[in-house]
Write a protein that holds these residues in place. Structure first.
Motif, PDB file in Angstrom:
ATOM      1  N   ALA A  34       0.769  -1.413  -0.117  1.00 48.50           N
ATOM      2  CA  ALA A  34      -0.189   0.144  -0.163  1.00 48.50           C
ATOM      3  C   ALA A  34       1.216   1.599   0.367  1.00 48.50           C
ATOM      4  O   ALA A  34       0.506   2.304  -0.117  1.00 48.50           O
ATOM      5  N   ASN A  35       2.200   0.927   0.522  1.00 46.81           N
ATOM      6  CA  ASN A  35       3.266   2.042   0.163  1.00 46.81           C
ATOM      7  C   ASN A  35       3.954   2.496  -1.208  1.00 46.81           C
ATOM      8  O   ASN A  35       4.281   1.151  -1.403  1.00 46.81           O
ATOM      9  N   LYS A  36       4.372   3.634  -1.440  1.00 51.19           N
ATOM     10  CA  LYS A  36       5.019   3.553  -2.692  1.00 51.19           C
ATOM     11  C   LYS A  36       6.567   3.459  -2.419  1.00 51.19           C
ATOM     12  O   LYS A  36       6.933   2.556  -3.351  1.00 51.19           O
ATOM     13  N   LYS A  37       6.873   3.445  -1.465  1.00 48.83           N
ATOM     14  CA  LYS A  37       7.987   3.016  -1.475  1.00 48.83           C
ATOM     15  C   LYS A  37       8.124   1.540  -1.254  1.00 48.83           C
ATOM     16  O   LYS A  37       9.838   1.104  -2.105  1.00 48.83           O
ATOM     17  N   GLU A  38       7.581   1.051  -0.567  1.00 50.58           N
ATOM     18  CA  GLU A  38       7.879  -0.807  -0.765  1.00 50.58           C
ATOM     19  C   GLU A  38       7.125  -1.140  -2.300  1.00 50.58           C
ATOM     20  O   GLU A  38       8.276  -1.884  -2.603  1.00 50.58           O
ATOM     21  N   ARG A  39       6.380  -0.436  -2.495  1.00 56.17           N
ATOM     22  CA  ARG A  39       5.973  -0.742  -4.144  1.00 56.17           C
ATOM     23  C   ARG A  39       7.888  -0.552  -4.851  1.00 56.17           C
ATOM     24  O   ARG A  39       7.872  -1.097  -5.624  1.00 56.17           O
ATOM     25  N   ASP A  40       8.001   0.378  -5.057  1.00 52.39           N
ATOM     26  CA  ASP A  40       9.117   0.871  -5.930  1.00 52.39           C
ATOM     27  C   ASP A  40       9.959  -0.086  -5.398  1.00 52.39           C
ATOM     28  O   ASP A  40      11.409  -0.492  -5.738  1.00 52.39           O
ATOM     29  N   ILE A 164       5.079  12.655 -17.824  1.00 46.46           N
ATOM     30  CA  ILE A 164       5.872  13.613 -17.497  1.00 46.46           C
ATOM     31  C   ILE A 164       6.153  14.281 -16.242  1.00 46.46           C
ATOM     32  O   ILE A 164       5.448  14.962 -15.604  1.00 46.46           O
ATOM     33  N   GLY A 165       7.653  14.283 -15.826  1.00 46.35           N
ATOM     34  CA  GLY A 165       7.862  14.488 -14.252  1.00 46.35           C
ATOM     35  C   GLY A 165       7.233  13.550 -13.124  1.00 46.35           C
ATOM     36  O   GLY A 165       7.008  12.665 -12.600  1.00 46.35           O
ATOM     37  N   GLU A 166       7.342  14.263 -12.089  1.00 41.22           N
ATOM     38  CA  GLU A 166       6.464  13.646 -10.819  1.00 41.22           C
ATOM     39  C   GLU A 166       5.034  13.800 -10.668  1.00 41.22           C
ATOM     40  O   GLU A 166       4.123  14.697 -10.351  1.00 41.22           O
ATOM     41  N   THR A 167       5.048  12.280 -10.986  1.00 38.27           N
ATOM     42  CA  THR A 167       3.459  12.088 -11.396  1.00 38.27           C
ATOM     43  C   THR A 167       3.063  10.899 -10.554  1.00 38.27           C
ATOM     44  O   THR A 167       4.025  10.114  -9.329  1.00 38.27           O
ATOM     45  N   THR A 168       1.415  10.835 -10.261  1.00 39.53           N
ATOM     46  CA  THR A 168       0.859  10.161  -8.389  1.00 39.53           C
ATOM     47  C   THR A 168       1.567   8.371  -9.828  1.00 39.53           C
ATOM     48  O   THR A 168       1.982   8.708 -10.784  1.00 39.53           O
ATOM     49  N   ASP A 169       1.359   7.890  -8.665  1.00 39.67           N
ATOM     50  CA  ASP A 169       2.008   6.381  -8.744  1.00 39.67           C
ATOM     51  C   ASP A 169       1.300   5.553  -9.994  1.00 39.67           C
ATOM     52  O   ASP A 169      -0.338   5.310  -9.526  1.00 39.67           O
ATOM     53  N   PRO A 170       1.616   5.225 -11.078  1.00 39.41           N
ATOM     54  CA  PRO A 170       0.400   4.816 -11.345  1.00 39.41           C
ATOM     55  C   PRO A 170       0.190   3.039 -11.817  1.00 39.41           C
ATOM     56  O   PRO A 170      -0.474   2.711 -11.347  1.00 39.41           O
ATOM     57  N   PHE A 171       1.137   2.240 -10.338  1.00 42.48           N
ATOM     58  CA  PHE A 171       0.210   1.001  -9.790  1.00 42.48           C
ATOM     59  C   PHE A 171       0.344   0.914  -8.829  1.00 42.48           C
ATOM     60  O   PHE A 171       0.112   0.169  -7.557  1.00 42.48           O
ATOM     61  N   SER A 172      -0.556   1.512  -7.797  1.00 42.93           N
ATOM     62  CA  SER A 172      -0.533   2.500  -6.637  1.00 42.93           C
ATOM     63  C   SER A 172      -1.833   1.345  -6.578  1.00 42.93           C
ATOM     64  O   SER A 172      -3.144   1.684  -7.379  1.00 42.93           O
ATOM     65  N   LEU A 173      -2.950   1.270  -5.357  1.00 43.64           N
ATOM     66  CA  LEU A 173      -3.938   0.485  -5.156  1.00 43.64           C
ATOM     67  C   LEU A 173      -5.341   1.275  -5.696  1.00 43.64           C
ATOM     68  O   LEU A 173      -5.923   0.327  -6.694  1.00 43.64           O
ATOM     69  N   GLU A 174      -4.935   2.932  -4.982  1.00 41.71           N
ATOM     70  CA  GLU A 174      -6.684   2.993  -6.002  1.00 41.71           C
ATOM     71  C   GLU A 174      -6.070   3.605  -8.061  1.00 41.71           C
ATOM     72  O   GLU A 174      -7.421   3.349  -8.612  1.00 41.71           O
TER      73      GLU A 174
END
Length: 286
Positions: A34-40, A164-174
Motif C-alpha cells: 500500500a506504500n509507494k516506497k515498498e512498491r518501488d 512527465i515529471g513527478e506524477t502519482t504512481d500508476p501502480f498504487s491500489l487506487e
C-alpha cells in the motif's frame, strides 16, 4: 523484502499455503505494498479481482503471489490461475476474508488478489506510426484521474500513456482500481520534461496540447496527418510554458455554463475520442 517463493522454502507444483493470521510475514509484506516506497523497492503492486488476474496472465505479466479466499477454493478459473502461478514460480496463498480485507483495505474485498511485477515501457523504444495516439500527462496528481485516463486510453485504442515529471504512481491500489484492468493492456512510460521534449522533436509527431490560452477549437484540428500526442497539463497548474511552447497546436474545448474548467480525466477523454474519431467505428470490435 522479496516476493520470490524461495524465501519461504521449496514449493512443489499444486501446493497451496493456507494463511489465516495477519501477523504472517508474507501477508505483512503484501500489505506493505500500500506504500509507494515498498512498491518501488520491490517493483511490485497489487491487482484485485479474478478477471484482472486472468487478463494480466494472458498478457504475459509476471505474477509473484496469488491470494484467494477460502470461499473461492475449487472454482475452475481460480484453480487454473493457481496452477499458472505455481508453474511460473509464484506463491499461492489461501486466506481468510479478514486477511483479504486487510490486504485490499476493503470491507467487502474481491475473492482473488494478485501481486505482480511492475512494468514500464521505455520512451526511447516508442516510434509512433500514423494512426497511433499517445497521451502525455504533465505531473498528474490524482490516482483516480490517472487510472481513469489509462482506462479511457485503452478504450479509445491509444498506444500508450507517457507520464512527465513527478506524477502519482500508476501502480498504487487506487490507480490500478480505476484502470479496471487496463493497466495491464496500456504501455506506461515515465520521463522528464527534457527527455519528452527531445523525444517528441525526433519522433515526427503532432503534439496537441490543451491550454487555457489555446486559440484553436480542438474539433478543427486535423488529427490524420501525423501520429498524435495529446499533451495534458497538471490538475491545478495546467501546462507549464516550457511544454506549451513545444506543442504543434494549443487547443481548447469550448465550454458554456458556470463551471470554469473540466476534470482532467474528462478533458482527456474528450480529446482522445476526437483525435481518434476517424479511426473508431462501432463494428471495430468483434
Amino acid at each position: 523484502m522479496n516476493y520470490d517463493h524461495r524465501d519461504h522454502g521449496p514449493r512443489r507444483v499444486g501446493q497451496v499455503k493456507e494463511v489465516t493470521s495477519l501477523a504472517n510475514p508474507i501477508i505483512k509484506d503484501i500489505k506493505a505494498l500500500a506504500n509507494k516506497k515498498e512498491r518501488d523497492e520491490t517493483h511490485s503492486f497489487i491487482a484485485e479481482g479474478l478477471k484482472l488476474v486472468i487478463d494480466a496472465l494472458d498478457l504475459g505479466w509476471t505474477i509473484k503471489t496469488l491470494v484467494y479466499a477460502k470461499a473461492a477454493k475449487g472454482k475452475a478459473q481460480v484453480e487454473q490461475v493457481a496452477l499458472k502461478t505455481v508453474s511460473s514460480g509464484g506463491l499461492v496463498l489461501e486466506v481468510s476474508e479478514k486477511v483479504l480485507s486487510a490486504i485490499t483495505r476493503r470491507d467487502n474485498p474481491q475473492m482473488v488478489v494478485g501481486v505482480f511485477e511492475q512494468r514500464y515501457a521505455n520512451l526511447k523504444d516508442i516510434r509512433p506510426e500514423l494512426g497511433e495516439t499517445y497521451v502525455a500527462l504533465d505531473r498528474v496528481r490524482d490516482p483516480g484521474n490517472l487510472g481513469t485516463i489509462i482506462r479511457t486510453a485503452d478504450a479509445a485504442g491509444a498506444s500508450g500513456v507517457i507520464l512527465i515529471g513527478e506524477t502519482t504512481d500508476p501502480f498504487s491500489l487506487e490507480t490500478v482500481r480505476a484502470t479496471m484492468g487496463s493497466v495491464f493492456a496500456m504501455p506506461v512510460v515515465r520521463t522528464s520534461v527534457a527527455d519528452f521534449v527531445k523525444w517528441q522533436k525526433a519522433a515526427g509527431v503532432q503534439v496537441v496540447a490543451t491550454h487555457l490560452s489555446g486559440a484553436v477549437d480542438y474539433r478543427t484540428i486535423d488529427y490524420r496527418k501525423k501520429p498524435v500526442v495529446l499533451l495534458m497539463g497538471n490538475e491545478q497548474a495546467g501546462l507549464p510554458d516550457e511544454l506549451a511552447k513545444e506543442a504543434t497546436a494549443l487547443a481548447r474545448i469550448p465550454q458554456q455554463g458556470r463551471a470554469d474548467s473540466l476534470n482532467l480525466a474528462i478533458a482527456t477523454g474528450i480529446m482522445l475520442f476526437e483525435a481518434r474519431r476517424h479511426l473508431l467505428t462501432l463494428d471495430a470490435k468483434a
